[in-house]
Design an enzyme around this catalytic site. Structure first.
Site, PDB file in Angstrom:
ATOM      1  N   GLY A 144      37.915  46.017  33.836  1.00 26.31           N
ATOM      2  CA  GLY A 144      38.230  45.913  32.414  1.00 26.31           C
ATOM      3  C   GLY A 144      39.684  45.506  32.281  1.00 26.31           C
ATOM      4  O   GLY A 144      40.007  44.320  32.187  1.00 26.31           O
ATOM      5  N   ARG A 195      43.812  38.983  19.821  1.00 22.72           N
ATOM      6  CA  ARG A 195      44.140  40.402  19.590  1.00 22.72           C
ATOM      7  C   ARG A 195      44.555  40.686  18.157  1.00 22.72           C
ATOM      8  O   ARG A 195      44.211  41.748  17.632  1.00 22.72           O
ATOM      9  CB  ARG A 195      45.281  40.824  20.524  1.00 22.72           C
ATOM     10  CG  ARG A 195      44.807  41.129  21.895  1.00 22.72           C
ATOM     11  CD  ARG A 195      45.936  41.393  22.850  1.00 22.72           C
ATOM     12  NE  ARG A 195      45.363  41.727  24.131  1.00 22.72           N
ATOM     13  CZ  ARG A 195      45.922  41.449  25.303  1.00 22.72           C
ATOM     14  NH1 ARG A 195      47.096  40.833  25.346  1.00 22.72           N
ATOM     15  NH2 ARG A 195      45.330  41.793  26.416  1.00 22.72           N
ATOM     16  N   GLU A 208      39.840  44.428  23.704  1.00 26.68           N
ATOM     17  CA  GLU A 208      40.801  43.303  23.819  1.00 26.68           C
ATOM     18  C   GLU A 208      42.135  43.757  24.415  1.00 26.68           C
ATOM     19  O   GLU A 208      43.206  43.335  23.981  1.00 26.68           O
ATOM     20  CB  GLU A 208      40.947  42.588  22.486  1.00 26.68           C
ATOM     21  CG  GLU A 208      39.626  41.903  22.135  1.00 26.68           C
ATOM     22  CD  GLU A 208      39.725  40.809  21.114  1.00 26.68           C
ATOM     23  OE1 GLU A 208      40.742  40.106  21.077  1.00 26.68           O
ATOM     24  OE2 GLU A 208      38.760  40.668  20.350  1.00 26.68           O
ATOM     25  N   GLY A 214      36.539  69.334   4.211  1.00 33.70           N
ATOM     26  CA  GLY A 214      35.178  69.341   4.760  1.00 33.70           C
ATOM     27  C   GLY A 214      34.414  68.070   4.435  1.00 33.70           C
ATOM     28  O   GLY A 214      33.614  67.584   5.239  1.00 33.70           O
ATOM     29  N   ALA A 258      33.114  36.737  27.358  1.00 30.62           N
ATOM     30  CA  ALA A 258      32.640  37.636  28.403  1.00 30.62           C
ATOM     31  C   ALA A 258      33.587  37.664  29.595  1.00 30.62           C
ATOM     32  O   ALA A 258      33.501  36.829  30.498  1.00 30.62           O
ATOM     33  CB  ALA A 258      31.240  37.204  28.838  1.00 30.62           C
ATOM     34  N   GLU A 301      33.705  43.372  33.249  1.00 32.05           N
ATOM     35  CA  GLU A 301      32.551  43.729  34.094  1.00 32.05           C
ATOM     36  C   GLU A 301      32.570  45.245  34.283  1.00 32.05           C
ATOM     37  O   GLU A 301      33.562  45.904  33.956  1.00 32.05           O
ATOM     38  CB  GLU A 301      32.653  43.012  35.445  1.00 32.05           C
ATOM     39  CG  GLU A 301      32.664  41.499  35.278  1.00 32.05           C
ATOM     40  CD  GLU A 301      32.652  40.741  36.591  1.00 32.05           C
ATOM     41  OE1 GLU A 301      32.616  41.376  37.665  1.00 32.05           O
ATOM     42  OE2 GLU A 301      32.662  39.503  36.523  1.00 32.05           O
TER      43      GLU A 301
END
Ligand SMILES: Cc1cc2nc3c(=O)[nH]c(=O)nc-3n(C[C@H](O)[C@H](O)[C@H](O)COP(=O)(O)OP(=O)(O)OC[C@H]3O[C@@H](n4cnc5c(N)ncnc54)[C@H](O)[C@@H]3O)c2cc1C
Length: 393
Positions: A131, A243, A366, A343, A124, A127
């Site tokens: 970023g 990463r 990341e 399609g 975490a 925010e």
């Protein structure tokens, strides 16, 4: 047999993951996307077959098989389901803080539960207002007698609500910029910690992406990773190593889309021949395959560098290059694969529209691919190639 860079042991594990991906995960992929539900059955499958163990050393309950094989496993799963590939990549992302900066006691306490998959991890940093510019974060950690008290929020956190262990970054010295950031292990049942929303999104829909809120959440001092003020460095060291997990996810999506489009192009006929025989389609297939192979070269180079003990400062550039190239390839190749199906590429009955939606996020999280380019250029500027200018005044 086709040339293969893996050893016999690595190949054996890759084949196991490939079989699980094809037989157990592929049939669930469309459902996971449509339901937006976190696939606990896939977590259970990983637990049963010890796939989380691939990410950890034997001393902490893992298999100790190294980084290259982790990337290969994420690639194999992501060929059929990017959400399921991400579960492995984020287990690595959420554990790396402990692996890189944890004390022996912290590692022994938490890593075995992550290695078995009993606990899922999360990372975490982001925010709502920070970023790419992560040092602008506003979450604070204030020290009292035996705790740090966390206040603030984190946005867009993968595994929000399903993880039991969060690596959280917060400012212990709000005036000190990068040097004021510290890293903490936060357990899900911490009082004052709540997941307040989970975002509906374009792709990787089975993965949770949520907001974490901390209101006077007491974090034991023993949960600090590294020293106070080292959090930003730890966050960047983690990203250097994580990463490539996103790169592997991107490459898997790209190769899965290429394989699907190839089979389709051999079957679908127009003007009396399979579309693969129209040179404009054949050219697209050739470009798709070549981009995947080039991306794999960069990705596996990173895995080998780690496994052969390359120092941290040498990983940064290759990590960013792998992330950039594999994930740009994911977007290019899935867009072309949709085109090859015409399609049918655009409708939900076929998997390519999902792959194209899933590919997009790999260019964003990341560190966006703009940020990867900045990182690569910054590393290049440290290198000297002055011999080329010899004699130029
Ligand atoms: C599905 C999902 C899962 C995520 N999971 C996690 C997670 O587990 N943990 C976590 O911490 N974060 C996570 N994130 C957050 C993600 O890493 C950030 O969204 C990302 O780093 C970009 O930050 P931002 O959204 O604030 O965009 P911004 O930083 O506001 O950027 C907006 C645009 O400006 C560009 N830009 C910004 N600065 C520069 C610059 N200096 N030079 C050139 N271009 C620039 C960016 O490339 C982008 O195109 C997740 C996001 C999503 C959508």
């Amino acid at each position: 047999m086709a040339w293969d860079p893996l050893t016999d042991e690595q190949r054996e594990i890759r084949d196991l993951v490939r079989t699980l991906a094809r037989e157990r995960i592929a049939p669930r992929a469309a459902e996971i996307d449509e339901s937006h539900e976190f696939p606990w059955d896939v977590v259970e499958l990983y637990r049963e077959h010890e796939l989380f163990g691939l990410l950890f050393d034997e001393s902490y309950g893992g298999l100790g098989t190294g980084t290259l094989l982790v990337l290969v496993a994420i690639e194999e799963v992501s060929k059929v389901c990017a959400t399921s590939g991400l579960i492995l990549a984020v287990q690595e992302l959420g554990s790396l803080g402990l692996k890189l900066a944890g004390t022996e006691e912290q590692k022994e306490r938490w890593l075995p539960r992550l290695a078995s998959g009993e606990w899922l991890g999360a990372y975490a940093l982001t925010e709502s207002g920070s970023g790419s510019d992560s040092a602008a974060m506003r979450t604070t950690a204030t020290r009292d007698a035996d705790h740090y008290v966390l206040n603030g929020s984190k946005r867009f956190i993968t595994n929000a609500g399903v993880a039991q262990l969060y690596t959280v970054f917060a400012k212990t010295d709000p005036q000190a910029g990068h040097a004021g950031i510290s890293a903490f292990v936060v357990e899900a049942d911490t009082p004052g910690f709540e997941v307040t929303r989970v975002e509906p999104k374009m792709g990787i829909r089975g993965s949770t992406t949520g907001e974490l809120v901390f209101e006077d959440a007491p974090i034991p001092r023993g949960n600090l990773l590294g020293a106070e003020g080292e959090g930003f460095k730890i966050a960047m060291r983690i990203l250097d190593r994580s990463r490539p997990g996103v790169a592997a996810q991107g490459l898997g999506i790209a190769q899965g889309a290429t394989d699907y489009a190839l089979q389709y192009a051999k079957m679908r006929e127009t003007m009396g021949v399979p579309i693969a025989q129209h040179q404009l389609v054949a050219g697209m297939l050739a470009d798709m395959e070549t981009k995947c192979e080039a991306a794999r070269g960069l990705l596996y180079k990173f895995g080998r560098m780690v496994d052969e003990g390359a120092p941290d400062d040498e990983l940064t550039k290759t990590s960013a290059q792998a992330k950039l190239f594999c994930t740009d390839t994911a977007m290019d190749v899935t867009t072309d694969a949709v085109q090859i199906l015409g399609g049918y590429g655009y409708i939900q009955e076929y998997p390519l529209e999902r792959m194209m939606r899933d590919a997009k996020i790999t260019q964003i999280y990341e560190g966006t691919n703009q940020i990867q380019r900045l990182v690569i250029a910054r590393e290049m500027l440290k290198e000297s190639r002055a011999f080329l200018l010899a004699g130029v005044s």
